[in-house]
Design a protein around this motif. Structure first.
Motif, PDB file in Angstrom:
ATOM      1  N   GLU A   1       0.821  -1.214   0.000  1.00 35.25           N
ATOM      2  CA  GLU A   1       0.000   0.000   0.000  1.00 35.25           C
ATOM      3  C   GLU A   1       0.856   1.266   0.000  1.00 35.25           C
ATOM      4  N   ILE A   2       2.003   1.201   0.675  1.00 35.57           N
ATOM      5  CA  ILE A   2       2.868   2.377   0.768  1.00 35.57           C
ATOM      6  C   ILE A   2       3.390   2.817  -0.605  1.00 35.57           C
TER       7      ILE A   2
ATOM      8  N   LYS B   1      -0.345   3.508  -3.436  1.00 34.92           N
ATOM      9  CA  LYS B   1      -1.121   4.742  -3.414  1.00 34.92           C
ATOM     10  C   LYS B   1      -0.426   5.868  -4.186  1.00 34.92           C
TER      11      LYS B   1
ATOM     12  N   LEU C   1      -0.646  13.406   0.243  1.00 42.23           N
ATOM     13  CA  LEU C   1      -0.283  12.379   1.207  1.00 42.23           C
ATOM     14  C   LEU C   1       0.496  12.944   2.395  1.00 42.23           C
TER      15      LEU C   1
ATOM     16  N   GLU D   1       3.583  13.975   2.594  1.00 45.88           N
ATOM     17  CA  GLU D   1       4.901  13.347   2.657  1.00 45.88           C
ATOM     18  C   GLU D   1       5.893  14.250   1.938  1.00 45.88           C
TER      19      GLU D   1
ATOM     20  N   THR E   1      10.457  11.516  -0.809  1.00 42.92           N
ATOM     21  CA  THR E   1       9.863  10.238  -0.412  1.00 42.92           C
ATOM     22  C   THR E   1       8.875   9.758  -1.466  1.00 42.92           C
TER      23      THR E   1
ATOM     24  N   ARG F   1       9.174   6.343  -3.621  1.00 34.43           N
ATOM     25  CA  ARG F   1       8.142   5.300  -3.584  1.00 34.43           C
ATOM     26  C   ARG F   1       7.612   4.967  -4.975  1.00 34.43           C
TER      27      ARG F   1
END
Length: 166
Positions: free
Chosen positions: A119-120, A123, A141, A143, A147, A151
């Protein structure tokens, strides 16, 4: 200015043109040809020279223009035209039939690979896939931008590895 004076002026300044010709052409033989063409054009257009103006600048301009014109001419000559006959297409009567089953199988594999993502990673990747920019995803998000980029990068790598295995 008499013809004799003009000719002498050209000869006196010819030595200054040689290094410029070599710089332009990067070849001594071609540079000699360029220098000769420049001198010919200067002699042919001596009535266009204004007495008292910088003869070197006038000659440099003539040389540069000749070089540019020759370069453009050569660039056009390097265009390749394929004139080979394409006779193998004459009797090529095979028809192509779309195979939606194969496309559907590939789509199922891609969806399965997407569902297998943690999920990390999933999304941010899905938001990026939907057309959002990195900074927009980072804001959504909450973030850091780095990052989010990381991701999405890892999600791509995981998807690629999953699809190569299947």
């Amino acid at each position: 200015m008499s013809t004799v004076e003009f000719d002498q002026l050209l000869l006196d300044n010819a030595d200054f043109l040689r290094p410029f010709a070599v710089t332009l052409t990067r070849d001594h033989e071609t540079a000699n040809d360029l220098l000769q063409e420049t001198m010919y054009r200067a002699l042919a257009n001596k009535e266009k020279y204004n007495v008292g103006t910088n003869i070197k600048a006038w000659l440099y301009t003539i040389m540069r223009n000749i070089f540019i014109n020759n370069y453009r001419r050569k660039a056009k000559q390097h265009t390749i035209f394929d004139s080979t006959p394409n006779e193998f297409l004459l009797n090529y009567n095979q028809s192509v039939v779309a195979n939606p089953a194969e496309g559907n199988m590939k789509l199922k594999e891609i969806n399965k690979a997407l569902e297998s993502l943690p999920e990390i990673f999933k999304k941010p990747f899905m938001l990026y896939f939907d057309g959002y920019k990195y900074h927009e995803i980072a804001d959504m998000l909450q973030e850091p931008l780095g990052t989010i980029k990381s991701r999405i990068h890892f999600a791509r790598k995981l998807l690629k590895a999953h699809l190569e295995r299947h």
